[in-house]
Design a protein around this motif. Structure first.
Motif, PDB file in Angstrom:
ATOM      1  N   SER A 267      -8.203 -81.723 120.448  1.00 41.86           N
ATOM      2  CA  SER A 267      -9.048 -81.148 119.401  1.00 41.86           C
ATOM      3  C   SER A 267      -8.806 -79.650 119.261  1.00 41.86           C
ATOM      4  N   HIS A 268      -8.608 -78.951 120.393  1.00 42.00           N
ATOM      5  CA  HIS A 268      -8.317 -77.516 120.331  1.00 42.00           C
ATOM      6  C   HIS A 268      -6.930 -77.268 119.748  1.00 42.00           C
ATOM      7  N   PHE A 269      -5.953 -78.104 120.104  1.00 48.50           N
ATOM      8  CA  PHE A 269      -4.612 -77.959 119.533  1.00 48.50           C
ATOM      9  C   PHE A 269      -4.652 -78.096 118.011  1.00 48.50           C
ATOM     10  N   GLN A 270      -5.476 -79.008 117.516  1.00 54.79           N
ATOM     11  CA  GLN A 270      -5.545 -79.251 116.081  1.00 54.79           C
ATOM     12  C   GLN A 270      -6.083 -78.047 115.316  1.00 54.79           C
ATOM     13  N   VAL A 271      -7.078 -77.366 115.886  1.00 58.82           N
ATOM     14  CA  VAL A 271      -7.683 -76.238 115.161  1.00 58.82           C
ATOM     15  C   VAL A 271      -6.999 -74.909 115.477  1.00 58.82           C
ATOM     16  N   SER A 272      -6.162 -74.891 116.508  1.00 59.09           N
ATOM     17  CA  SER A 272      -5.434 -73.663 116.836  1.00 59.09           C
ATOM     18  C   SER A 272      -4.173 -73.579 115.978  1.00 59.09           C
ATOM     19  N   ASN A 273      -3.349 -72.578 116.251  1.00 58.78           N
ATOM     20  CA  ASN A 273      -2.100 -72.397 115.502  1.00 58.78           C
ATOM     21  C   ASN A 273      -0.896 -72.985 116.230  1.00 58.78           C
ATOM     22  N   LEU A 274      -1.116 -73.880 117.195  1.00 54.58           N
ATOM     23  CA  LEU A 274      -0.012 -74.411 117.990  1.00 54.58           C
ATOM     24  C   LEU A 274       1.066 -75.039 117.122  1.00 54.58           C
ATOM     25  N   TYR A 275       0.663 -75.849 116.138  1.00 49.56           N
ATOM     26  CA  TYR A 275       1.646 -76.587 115.353  1.00 49.56           C
ATOM     27  C   TYR A 275       2.332 -75.709 114.302  1.00 49.56           C
ATOM     28  N   ARG A 276       1.925 -74.459 114.191  1.00 52.53           N
ATOM     29  CA  ARG A 276       2.690 -73.489 113.404  1.00 52.53           C
ATOM     30  C   ARG A 276       3.659 -72.710 114.278  1.00 52.53           C
ATOM     31  N   ILE A 277       3.351 -72.632 115.581  1.00 45.37           N
ATOM     32  CA  ILE A 277       4.192 -71.890 116.514  1.00 45.37           C
ATOM     33  C   ILE A 277       5.344 -72.749 117.041  1.00 45.37           C
ATOM     34  N   LEU A 278       5.076 -74.031 117.285  1.00 43.32           N
ATOM     35  CA  LEU A 278       6.102 -74.893 117.878  1.00 43.32           C
ATOM     36  C   LEU A 278       7.402 -74.944 117.071  1.00 43.32           C
ATOM     37  N   PRO A 279       7.372 -75.041 115.719  1.00 37.60           N
ATOM     38  CA  PRO A 279       8.656 -75.037 114.998  1.00 37.60           C
ATOM     39  C   PRO A 279       9.498 -73.800 115.268  1.00 37.60           C
ATOM     40  N   MET A 280       8.847 -72.627 115.388  1.00 39.33           N
ATOM     41  CA  MET A 280       9.595 -71.407 115.706  1.00 39.33           C
ATOM     42  C   MET A 280      10.173 -71.476 117.112  1.00 39.33           C
ATOM     43  N   ALA A 281       9.393 -72.028 118.055  1.00 41.35           N
ATOM     44  CA  ALA A 281       9.882 -72.142 119.429  1.00 41.35           C
ATOM     45  C   ALA A 281      11.083 -73.076 119.506  1.00 41.35           C
ATOM     46  N   TYR A 282      11.002 -74.232 118.827  1.00 43.90           N
ATOM     47  CA  TYR A 282      12.121 -75.173 118.823  1.00 43.90           C
ATOM     48  C   TYR A 282      13.333 -74.572 118.131  1.00 43.90           C
ATOM     49  N   LYS A 283      13.092 -73.782 117.092  1.00 42.66           N
ATOM     50  CA  LYS A 283      14.211 -73.138 116.396  1.00 42.66           C
ATOM     51  C   LYS A 283      14.944 -72.181 117.320  1.00 42.66           C
ATOM     52  N   ASP A 284      14.184 -71.399 118.093  1.00 45.85           N
ATOM     53  CA  ASP A 284      14.813 -70.485 119.042  1.00 45.85           C
ATOM     54  C   ASP A 284      15.581 -71.231 120.121  1.00 45.85           C
ATOM     55  N   VAL A 285      15.032 -72.346 120.597  1.00 43.69           N
ATOM     56  CA  VAL A 285      15.738 -73.153 121.598  1.00 43.69           C
ATOM     57  C   VAL A 285      17.046 -73.681 121.022  1.00 43.69           C
ATOM     58  N   GLY A 286      16.998 -74.158 119.766  1.00 43.77           N
ATOM     59  CA  GLY A 286      18.192 -74.713 119.139  1.00 43.77           C
ATOM     60  C   GLY A 286      19.283 -73.695 118.909  1.00 43.77           C
ATOM     61  N   VAL A 287      18.913 -72.450 118.651  1.00 44.46           N
ATOM     62  CA  VAL A 287      19.906 -71.414 118.356  1.00 44.46           C
ATOM     63  C   VAL A 287      20.281 -70.616 119.600  1.00 44.46           C
ATOM     64  N   PHE A 288      19.273 -70.128 120.324  1.00 47.79           N
ATOM     65  CA  PHE A 288      19.508 -69.177 121.416  1.00 47.79           C
ATOM     66  C   PHE A 288      19.341 -69.787 122.811  1.00 47.79           C
ATOM     67  N   SER A 289      18.910 -71.038 122.887  1.00 44.43           N
ATOM     68  CA  SER A 289      18.757 -71.773 124.151  1.00 44.43           C
ATOM     69  C   SER A 289      17.531 -71.363 124.955  1.00 44.43           C
ATOM     70  N   ASN A 290      16.682 -70.499 124.444  1.00 44.23           N
ATOM     71  CA  ASN A 290      15.419 -70.197 125.113  1.00 44.23           C
ATOM     72  C   ASN A 290      14.403 -69.698 124.089  1.00 44.23           C
ATOM     73  N   SER A 291      13.143 -69.844 124.423  1.00 43.74           N
ATOM     74  CA  SER A 291      12.067 -69.354 123.570  1.00 43.74           C
ATOM     75  C   SER A 291      10.865 -69.043 124.452  1.00 43.74           C
ATOM     76  N   ALA A 292       9.906 -68.315 123.904  1.00 44.00           N
ATOM     77  CA  ALA A 292       8.707 -67.969 124.669  1.00 44.00           C
ATOM     78  C   ALA A 292       7.538 -67.767 123.720  1.00 44.00           C
ATOM     79  N   PHE A 293       6.367 -68.234 124.143  1.00 47.27           N
ATOM     80  CA  PHE A 293       5.135 -67.904 123.442  1.00 47.27           C
ATOM     81  C   PHE A 293       4.002 -67.919 124.448  1.00 47.27           C
TER      82      PHE A 293
END
Length: 220
Positions: free
Chosen positions: A112-138
């Protein structure tokens, strides 16, 4: 562990930044042709709206990256259905009715907290960094209304170090705030309504008194 002095913290930060800088040439090359908006070497440059994709022609790598991010979002961490389970290593305890009920309640709270937080807006950026640079952080930070929120760190602005087991135990980042944001975050208000400047450098106070509220400050 004893409290480190400012000089010791600065030395550790510089050493971690030296390690990160060795990866920058490779990251620059990847960013130029795949995701130029994800590399932020200068935290004071976040408002630079100039076009950065001049070297991208057919963008096959970019389309492949979008497929990877979409697959991770829909397969590994989908918003539409639960994607994690809580348990313990002790099977006898994990299979008890009370433990299963407790884990289910905690899972529901987290979801329920994940749904109302911004997690699902942050995860695409994190996965994008992993795909390009092999690491990400938030970071997961406390929030007065939602319980917590997530803050992404751009590649090129942070560095980290690990312990003997490979677990991250030190992290440093450079970021920018305006004078107003620095005062709002780090200053406090006295009982008489005046600002307590004891935690704020004198030059920040000077900018505030001169109404330079939107001047950018790089913090480390």
């Amino acid at each position: 562990m004893s409290k480190l002095s400012y000089a010791e913290v600065t030395a550790l930060r510089n050493k971690m930044r030296d390690g990160m800088n060795r990866h920058l040439p490779t990251w620059r090359e990847l960013a130029r042709f795949i995701a130029p908006e994800r590399l932020k070497e200068n935290p004071d440059d976040k408002h630079n709206g100039s076009r950065k994709d001049q070297r991208i022609i057919k963008n096959q790598a970019g389309r492949s990256l979008r497929t990877f991010v979409s697959g991770m979002m829909n397969g590994a961490t989908p918003r539409s259905r639960p994607w994690f389970n809580l348990t313990v290593n002790n099977k006898s305890k994990a299979n008890s009715a009370s433990a299963k009920r407790y884990f289910k309640e905690v899972e529901d709270v987290l979801n329920s907290h994940f749904q109302v937080s911004n997690l699902y807006r942050i995860l695409p950026m994190a996965y994008k960094d992993v795909g390009v640079f092999s690491n990400s952080a938030f970071a997961m930070l406390p929030h007065p209304r939602y319980g917590f929120y997530f803050y992404p760190f751009a590649i090129g602005n942070y560095a980290f170090s690990c312990d003997a087991e490979g677990n991250t135990n030190m992290f440093t980042r450079d970021f920018s705030l305006t004078v107003r944001q620095v005062v709002e975050r780090y200053a406090s208000v006295k009982p008489n309504g005046q600002i307590d400047w004891s935690n704020i450098p004198a030059w920040v106070k000077t900018n505030w008194e001169q109404a330079k509220y939107l001047e950018t400050i790089v913090l480390t």
